[in-house]
Write an enzyme that holds these catalytic residues in place. Structure first.
Site, PDB file in Angstrom:
ATOM      1  N   HIS A 181      -3.186   1.822   5.234  1.00  0.00           N
ATOM      2  CA  HIS A 181      -3.290   0.628   6.286  1.00  0.00           C
ATOM      3  C   HIS A 181      -2.087  -0.106   6.456  1.00  0.00           C
ATOM      4  CE1 HIS A 181      -6.586  -1.864   7.917  1.00  0.00           C
ATOM      5  NE2 HIS A 181      -6.004  -2.739   8.004  1.00  0.00           N
ATOM      6  N   ASP A 234     -15.341  -9.274   7.455  1.00  0.00           N
ATOM      7  CA  ASP A 234     -14.001  -8.951   8.089  1.00  0.00           C
ATOM      8  C   ASP A 234     -14.232  -8.584   9.637  1.00  0.00           C
ATOM      9  OD1 ASP A 234     -11.293  -8.872   8.023  1.00  0.00           O
ATOM     10  OD2 ASP A 234     -11.810  -6.700   8.621  1.00  0.00           O
ATOM     11  N   ARG A 240      -9.978 -14.903  13.881  1.00  0.00           N
ATOM     12  CA  ARG A 240      -8.686 -15.372  13.622  1.00  0.00           C
ATOM     13  C   ARG A 240      -7.663 -14.845  15.012  1.00  0.00           C
ATOM     14  NH1 ARG A 240      -7.416 -11.742   9.116  1.00  0.00           N
ATOM     15  NH2 ARG A 240      -5.488 -12.489   9.133  1.00  0.00           N
ATOM     16  N   SER A 244      -8.259  -9.558   4.199  1.00  0.00           N
ATOM     17  CA  SER A 244      -8.720  -8.938   5.160  1.00  0.00           C
ATOM     18  C   SER A 244      -8.715  -7.014   5.019  1.00  0.00           C
ATOM     19  CB  SER A 244      -8.248  -9.249   6.558  1.00  0.00           C
ATOM     20  OG  SER A 244      -8.444  -8.168   7.771  1.00  0.00           O
ATOM     21  N   LYS A 296     -11.551  -4.403   3.021  1.00  0.00           N
ATOM     22  CA  LYS A 296     -11.757  -3.180   3.778  1.00  0.00           C
ATOM     23  C   LYS A 296     -11.522  -1.569   3.049  1.00  0.00           C
ATOM     24  CE  LYS A 296      -9.492  -3.900   7.914  1.00  0.00           C
ATOM     25  NZ  LYS A 296      -9.297  -5.160   8.168  1.00  0.00           N
TER      26      LYS A 296
HETATM   27  N1  URA Z   1      -4.723  -5.903   9.324  1.00  0.00           N
HETATM   28  C1  URA Z   1      -6.053  -6.165   9.132  1.00  0.00           C
HETATM   29  O1  URA Z   1      -6.821  -5.181   8.755  1.00  0.00           O
HETATM   30  N2  URA Z   1      -6.049  -7.550   8.859  1.00  0.00           N
HETATM   31  C2  URA Z   1      -5.324  -8.458   9.091  1.00  0.00           C
HETATM   32  O2  URA Z   1      -5.615  -9.679   8.716  1.00  0.00           O
HETATM   33  C3  URA Z   1      -3.914  -7.988   9.429  1.00  0.00           C
HETATM   34  C4  URA Z   1      -3.802  -6.723   9.418  1.00  0.00           C
END
Ligand code: URA
Length: 432
Positions: free
Chosen positions: A84, A163, A170, A185, A189
């Site tokens: 990620h 999320d 956001r 966040s 995930k």
């Molecule tokens: N990527 C994400 O999944 N969440 C964030 O808050 C920023 C980048």
């Protein structure tokens, strides 16, 4: 029952919330009982006052509990890896890393997000592929990781629904670039989707949410701790976001560039980062190899065409048309030429990201549709020698007026100097 206004006020005044209070707030929001405007005010209070480590853990935990979780390792009887990014401009890394790692025999199951602010999101990029389904059921997700070795999906009604809601909120309330909110966040995930080993790409620079290496390190350590508590192996790459990554910025343009990279024809900086991330993921996998061997296998998968074959199998399994010619194309393409000779000393990632956003590649409000075809290709990057009149970039636009504005914005992102700038590597640091 909590009164959200009291929690917002306490956070606004610098106080701390208990795990129970955060849990009620987040779960109430996910159930639709706490309205967007109160959650937006709460995020703004967090933006200014921050969160303690305990609050960040509690927030992450509550977000995970807003939906179901999967243990991919148990479901597949294999170690599954994930990656990620904290978000950047031109960051299509996951699109290339996924098929390369899967082609090397390591399953990758990933839950991605949409674009945030001036940064692009993996889901938006994937949705430029006609037919691609970002919402799989949990069973479909597990089955595809088992059969194809790769699935990339969005936050669904099942997995981390909090999320999905918070992310969209956001994005349009200027509350993205807060360390605890980003860490919760991302890690909610990653932990809910069940991979055992995770490589996190923490972007640093003007085009990233973390502008300084110190802030990026703090974010990396917070995410490492969240991973450790959950018993996952996490490695963080701190990588440069002072200029766009690779050449393409904009959804379909980035999908094309990711595919070119999987075929071995990607831009140098992007290819280097992709291969490095692959090497780290392979070394964390159950193949029992080190990073050097991981790098060799990743290169081999690109060279022998197996990564491209996995790309096709993955896109088709998720309902998409793998053929590149199916990707949308913008009607207007304009060249951007510099006016002086010299070296590119700066290429502002945030300026290029904003130019793409204004072309329609990103959202201004939660309800906005994005235009998958538009964006920018930067041909000249920092350190390149350029001559007056040389085309350094291309703008792909829907209208003439949008193209005019983007040409001006992209040109303004370039700074030309007489001397070459100090080189800055794409990979700045590794935090384990
Ligand atoms: N990527 C994400 O999944 N969440 C964030 O808050 C920023 C980048």
């Amino acid at each position: 029952m909590i009164r959200p206004a009291e929690l917002i006020q306490r956070k606004r005044d610098g106080g701390e919330l208990s795990a129970e209070e955060l849990s009620e707030l987040v779960l109430g929001y996910a159930r639709g009982e706490v309205p967007d405007y109160q959650m937006a005010a709460f995020c703004m209070a967090v933006f200014f006052k921050g969160m303690s480590a305990a609050e960040t853990f509690a927030l992450t935990d509550a977000m995970i509990r807003s939906g179901e979780t999967i243990d991919l390792g148990v479901a597949l009887g294999r170690k599954v890896v994930d990656k990620h990014s904290t978000g950047g401009v031109g960051d299509k890394t996951s699109l290339a890393v996924g098929p390369i790692v899967a082609a090397c025999g390591v399953p990758l199951g990933k839950m991605s997000g949409r674009g945030l602010g001036h940064t692009g999101g993996t889901l938006d990029k994937l949705e430029s592929i006609p037919g691609y389904r970002t919402e799989l059921t949990l069973d479909e997700f597990v089955e595809q990781v088992r059969d194809v070795g790769l699935a990339i999906i969005g936050q669904t009604g099942d997995l981390v629904p909090a999320d999905k809601l918070l992310y969209g909120l956001r994005d349009v309330t200027a509350t993205v670039d807060q360390l605890s909110l980003i860490a919760a966040s991302i890690m909610s995930k990653k932990l809910a989707a069940g991979a055992q080993a995770i490589v996190l790409d923490v972007k640093v620079g003007d085009g990233a949410f973390m502008k300084t290496i110190e802030d990026a390190r703090r974010l990396a350590h917070t995410m490492l701790e969240l991973g450790q508590v959950a018993g996952r192996e996490v490695v963080c790459l701190l990588t440069d976001m002072e200029q766009p990554l690779g050449s393409a910025v904009g959804n379909a343009l980035e999908v094309r560039e990711a595919l070119a990279t999987v075929r071995g024809h990607g831009p140098a900086d992007f290819t280097e980062l992709v291969l490095d991330a692959c090497a780290k993921l392979l070394s964390l996998s159950d193949l029992g190899i080190d990073e050097a061997e991981g790098l060799r296998r990743a290169r081999a998968a690109v060279a022998d065409g197996s990564a491209e074959a996995t790309w096709r199998a993955w896109i088709e399994a998720q309902g998409g048309t793998a053929d590149e010619s199916a990707l949308p194309v913008a009607p207007i393409v304009r060249e951007v030429a510099v006016e002086t000779d010299g070296y590119v000393s700066e290429l502002g990632a945030i300026d290029v990201g904003n130019a793409a956003l204004h072309l329609g590649a990103g959202r201004r409000t939660k309800e906005d549709d994005i235009d998958h075809a538009v964006g920018v290709l930067v041909h000249a990057k920092r350190g390149d020698r350029v001559e007056a009149g040389q085309t350094v970039a291309e703008v792909h636009a829907r209208t003439e007026a949008a193209a005019d504005e983007a040409v001006r914005d992209v040109l303004a992102a370039y700074e030309i100097a007489a001397e070459p700038p100090k080189q800055r590597p794409v990979l700045l640091e590794v935090v384990r």
